[in-house]
Scaffold this motif. Structure first.
Motif, PDB file in Angstrom:
ATOM      1  N   ASP A   1      41.906  44.842  44.915  1.00  0.00           N
ATOM      2  CA  ASP A   1      40.962  44.249  43.949  1.00  0.00           C
ATOM      3  C   ASP A   1      39.854  43.510  44.619  1.00  0.00           C
ATOM      4  O   ASP A   1      39.759  43.038  45.636  1.00  0.00           O
ATOM      5  CB  ASP A   1      41.757  43.344  43.067  1.00  0.00           C
ATOM      6  CG  ASP A   1      41.070  42.884  41.749  1.00  0.00           C
ATOM      7  OD1 ASP A   1      40.252  43.474  41.385  1.00  0.00           O
ATOM      8  OD2 ASP A   1      41.642  41.867  41.013  1.00  0.00           O
TER       9      ASP A   1
ATOM     10  N   LYS B   1      38.181  39.926  43.395  1.00  0.00           N
ATOM     11  CA  LYS B   1      38.507  39.074  42.413  1.00  0.00           C
ATOM     12  C   LYS B   1      37.194  37.946  42.209  1.00  0.00           C
ATOM     13  O   LYS B   1      36.991  37.597  41.062  1.00  0.00           O
ATOM     14  CB  LYS B   1      39.558  37.876  42.811  1.00  0.00           C
ATOM     15  CG  LYS B   1      40.879  38.670  42.741  1.00  0.00           C
ATOM     16  CD  LYS B   1      42.049  37.853  42.597  1.00  0.00           C
ATOM     17  CE  LYS B   1      43.070  38.803  42.360  1.00  0.00           C
ATOM     18  NZ  LYS B   1      44.584  38.330  42.804  1.00  0.00           N
TER      19      LYS B   1
ATOM     20  N   GLY C   1      39.138  37.920  36.477  1.00  0.00           N
ATOM     21  CA  GLY C   1      40.252  38.688  36.386  1.00  0.00           C
ATOM     22  C   GLY C   1      40.327  39.965  37.569  1.00  0.00           C
ATOM     23  O   GLY C   1      41.349  40.402  37.544  1.00  0.00           O
TER      24      GLY C   1
ATOM     25  N   TYR D   1      54.118  43.312  40.870  1.00  0.00           N
ATOM     26  CA  TYR D   1      52.843  43.539  41.596  1.00  0.00           C
ATOM     27  C   TYR D   1      52.771  42.333  42.580  1.00  0.00           C
ATOM     28  O   TYR D   1      52.438  41.095  41.977  1.00  0.00           O
ATOM     29  CB  TYR D   1      51.858  43.679  40.612  1.00  0.00           C
ATOM     30  CG  TYR D   1      50.474  42.963  40.849  1.00  0.00           C
ATOM     31  CD1 TYR D   1      49.787  42.822  42.074  1.00  0.00           C
ATOM     32  CD2 TYR D   1      49.587  42.940  39.822  1.00  0.00           C
ATOM     33  CE1 TYR D   1      48.380  42.536  42.222  1.00  0.00           C
ATOM     34  CE2 TYR D   1      48.188  42.540  40.086  1.00  0.00           C
ATOM     35  CZ  TYR D   1      47.722  42.417  41.268  1.00  0.00           C
ATOM     36  OH  TYR D   1      46.362  41.994  41.467  1.00  0.00           O
TER      37      TYR D   1
ATOM     38  N   ASN E   1      53.070  39.213  40.138  1.00  0.00           N
ATOM     39  CA  ASN E   1      52.700  39.541  38.719  1.00  0.00           C
ATOM     40  C   ASN E   1      53.655  40.466  38.462  1.00  0.00           C
ATOM     41  O   ASN E   1      54.381  41.103  39.214  1.00  0.00           O
ATOM     42  CB  ASN E   1      51.290  40.150  38.714  1.00  0.00           C
ATOM     43  CG  ASN E   1      50.279  39.179  39.192  1.00  0.00           C
ATOM     44  OD1 ASN E   1      50.003  38.211  38.605  1.00  0.00           O
ATOM     45  ND2 ASN E   1      49.736  39.682  40.245  1.00  0.00           N
TER      46      ASN E   1
ATOM     47  N   ARG F   1      53.557  42.878  35.898  1.00  0.00           N
ATOM     48  CA  ARG F   1      53.390  43.511  35.323  1.00  0.00           C
ATOM     49  C   ARG F   1      52.154  44.605  35.978  1.00  0.00           C
ATOM     50  O   ARG F   1      51.930  44.222  37.073  1.00  0.00           O
ATOM     51  CB  ARG F   1      52.126  42.906  34.078  1.00  0.00           C
ATOM     52  CG  ARG F   1      51.376  41.860  34.768  1.00  0.00           C
ATOM     53  CD  ARG F   1      50.457  41.367  34.047  1.00  0.00           C
ATOM     54  NE  ARG F   1      49.823  40.433  34.931  1.00  0.00           N
ATOM     55  CZ  ARG F   1      48.767  40.434  35.736  1.00  0.00           C
ATOM     56  NH1 ARG F   1      48.080  41.501  36.131  1.00  0.00           N
ATOM     57  NH2 ARG F   1      48.411  39.444  36.499  1.00  0.00           N
TER      58      ARG F   1
ATOM     59  N   GLY G   1      48.612  45.741  37.454  1.00  0.00           N
ATOM     60  CA  GLY G   1      47.151  45.003  37.913  1.00  0.00           C
ATOM     61  C   GLY G   1      46.306  45.589  36.886  1.00  0.00           C
ATOM     62  O   GLY G   1      46.148  46.816  36.620  1.00  0.00           O
ATOM     63  N   ASP G   2      45.181  44.600  36.593  1.00  0.00           N
ATOM     64  CA  ASP G   2      43.995  45.344  35.745  1.00  0.00           C
ATOM     65  C   ASP G   2      42.742  44.664  36.654  1.00  0.00           C
ATOM     66  O   ASP G   2      42.827  43.564  36.816  1.00  0.00           O
ATOM     67  CB  ASP G   2      43.895  44.527  34.528  1.00  0.00           C
ATOM     68  CG  ASP G   2      42.738  45.135  33.685  1.00  0.00           C
ATOM     69  OD1 ASP G   2      41.954  45.816  34.204  1.00  0.00           O
ATOM     70  OD2 ASP G   2      42.867  44.736  32.463  1.00  0.00           O
ATOM     71  N   PRO G   3      42.143  45.738  37.655  1.00  0.00           N
ATOM     72  CA  PRO G   3      41.843  46.967  37.223  1.00  0.00           C
ATOM     73  C   PRO G   3      42.544  47.772  38.378  1.00  0.00           C
ATOM     74  O   PRO G   3      42.082  49.054  38.241  1.00  0.00           O
ATOM     75  CB  PRO G   3      40.407  47.058  37.732  1.00  0.00           C
ATOM     76  CG  PRO G   3      40.010  46.085  38.698  1.00  0.00           C
ATOM     77  CD  PRO G   3      41.008  44.996  38.485  1.00  0.00           C
ATOM     78  N   GLU G   4      43.637  47.420  38.867  1.00  0.00           N
ATOM     79  CA  GLU G   4      44.546  48.220  39.707  1.00  0.00           C
ATOM     80  C   GLU G   4      44.884  49.538  39.156  1.00  0.00           C
ATOM     81  O   GLU G   4      44.986  50.692  39.645  1.00  0.00           O
ATOM     82  CB  GLU G   4      45.633  47.658  40.346  1.00  0.00           C
ATOM     83  CG  GLU G   4      44.931  46.687  41.507  1.00  0.00           C
ATOM     84  CD  GLU G   4      44.879  45.151  41.195  1.00  0.00           C
ATOM     85  OE1 GLU G   4      44.588  45.047  39.705  1.00  0.00           O
ATOM     86  OE2 GLU G   4      44.907  44.427  41.964  1.00  0.00           O
TER      87      GLU G   4
HETATM   88  N1  GLY Z   1      44.105  42.477  39.425  1.00  0.00           N
HETATM   89  C1  GLY Z   1      44.075  41.074  38.979  1.00  0.00           C
HETATM   90  C2  GLY Z   1      45.290  41.038  38.184  1.00  0.00           C
HETATM   91  O1  GLY Z   1      45.727  42.004  37.471  1.00  0.00           O
HETATM   92  O2  GLY Z   1      45.836  40.156  37.798  1.00  0.00           O
END
Ligand code: GLY
Ligand code: AMP
Length: 429
Positions: free
Chosen positions: A220, A222, A234, A277, A293, A295, A297-300
């Motif tokens: 990512d 950040k 994010g 994650y 994490n 859940r 990832g966003d944007p993974e």
């Molecule tokens: N890519 C960072 C997140 O989902 O927390």
């Protein structure tokens, strides 16, 4: 099968897009979804994905909806409902739901829980301490020369980690969290970690309580600005695979991080079903876990799901059923790059309602998908409605081509004050 997806970001658009390709699905709802999600159709029967105006935190209404509409499976995107116990709630009413239960979701919802788990089970992490007393916290920060990451225990909208390079910054962070309560009850305790140096990577693993399947690596970006400058966000873009871990190094990561994590869960009675994650740092002394994490990832997710060849419905079902050992993950030999287009001002305050043009042109491009995050429909127009607006994603035989393709699509799309990084994936080239 009828599925309900919870969430409204780019991650959820990628989940919906991938789930919609499954021949198992006859209906798909998303609560609350976004303008891009509402434009998806199921490949199997061409039925439109239906967005339902319920927020991801409105647990009682989500439960009532899933019951009333006989959803066969609910898929949870974001962290908050997981931390609130949505999985426990649905299960107690006999509904099937994908994601970790409240106890398991503590890997993300409590930094104190995660840190003590890492230490108890000998998983490599930064030297750290947990504190409720500001004076003791300050003394520990001083023992690190002020070079530390000060982390509020609970969820804090991604803002609860303060990177400090001297004692003045550390004391201010400790004071903000424990005394001024900037993050409310999320700051009743804090974790202080030594500041680690190295390359940061995202790991993802699908888990069914017993088996965990590790994804290829991704990275990512950040910080808001090119060259990792500016404030933390994010996530401004991601790519996969990365060149920073060979197959044998990834195996080493599996042995020192994932295997002891699974054994630790078994020892502690944690039934983790969902996506884990871990954020890791490749330090001179080996890979170390910075955080977990609970859940995707966003944007993974946007880069992973454009490379995943399996039927995602079957994978998520296998997590819930405890049958992941019977499936193998299959990845295309492509590279994928996602560039986030954000509203000017993000991650601070920003305007909404800016008209987005060029989406149709970008969608004509081969091997390209524009995932929506903060978008809304206004009449026949799509407008901005959040900080991160779009995740422009492209895949190709190699990383340089995927990157060129992603930026070609970005250059088609316009909205007032759009901002994005120009250097996504450049560390790898
Ligand atoms: N890519 C960072 C997140 O989902 O927390
Ligand atoms: P977290 O939410 O714990 O991942 O922290 C947010 C970001 O802060 C991470 O993505 C890292 O870039 C950085 N960070 C967190 N912990 C550390 C650490 N111990 N050393 C260096 N950077 C860190």
């Amino acid at each position: 099968m009828k599925l309900l997806v919870i969430g409204s970001g780019g991650r959820e658009h990628a989940l919906v897009w991938k789930l919609a390709q499954s021949p198992h699905l006859t209906h798909l709802w998303c609560a609350p979804g976004n303008a891009g999600i509402a434009a998806e159709r199921l490949v199997h029967n061409q039925s439109v994905v239906e967005c339902v105006p319920l927020t991801a935190e409105d647990l009682p209404r989500l439960l009532a909806f899933a019951q009333e509409h006989h959803a066969d499976l609910t898929v949870v995107g974001p962290d908050h409902p997981l931390a609130m116990g949505i999985v426990d709630l649905f299960q107690s009413h006999g509904l099937r739901i994908w994601g970790p239960n409240r106890k398991a979701a503590q890997f993300e919802s409590s930094k104190v829980f995660a840190q003590s788990f890492l230490e108890r089970h000998g998983i490599p992490t930064a030297p750290a301490g947990t504190f409720t007393d500001p004076a003791l916290a300050s003394r520990f920060a001083a023992s690190l020369g002020g070079r530390c990451a000060v982390k509020a225990d609970g969820l804090a909208l991604g803002k609860g980690v303060i990177i400090c390079r001297d004692m003045a910054q550390a004391d201010r962070a400790i004071e903000d969290i424990l005394v001024r309560k900037t993050f409310g009850a999320a700051g009743d305790q804090l974790v202080i970690q030594e500041l680690l140096q190295g390359m940061e990577l995202s790991l993802h693993a699908l888990c069914d309580g017993v088996t965990a399947h590790l994804f290829p690596t991704s990275q990512d970006h950040k910080r808001a600005l090119d060259d990792d400058q500016g404030p933390n966000t994010g996530g401004m873009g991601a790519y996969s695979p990365t060149p920073f871990l060979t197959e044998s190094e990834l195996n080493h990561v599996r042995q020192v991080i994932l295997d002891p994590w699974l054994q630790g869960c078994a020892a502690d009675g944690i039934d983790y079903r969902g996506l884990l994650y871990p954020g890791i740092m490749l330090t001179a002394a080996g890979p170390k876990v910075l955080e977990f994490n609970a859940r995707f990832g966003d944007p993974e997710t946007q880069v992973y799901l454009t490379r995943l060849e399996n039927d995602l419905v079957e994978l998520l079902e296998a997590c819930v059923n405890g049958t992941l050992d019977r499936v193998a993950l299959q990845w295309s030999q492509t590279a994928s790059v996602c560039v986030i287009m954000a509203s000017g001002g993000y991650p601070g305050s920003y305007a909404r309602g800016k008209i987005i043009s060029g989406l149709a042109e970008a969608s004509q491009l081969r091997n390209t998908k524009v995932f929506h995050a903060g978008t809304a429909r206004q009449g026949d127009r799509i407008v901005t409605s959040g900080g991160r607006v779009l995740g422009v994603t492209a895949w190709a035989a190699d990383l340089p081509s995927a990157r060129t393709a992603a930026y070609r699509a970005v250059d088609q799309i316009k909205f007032e004050d759009a901002c994005f990084r120009r250097d996504i994936a450049s560390k790898a080239l």
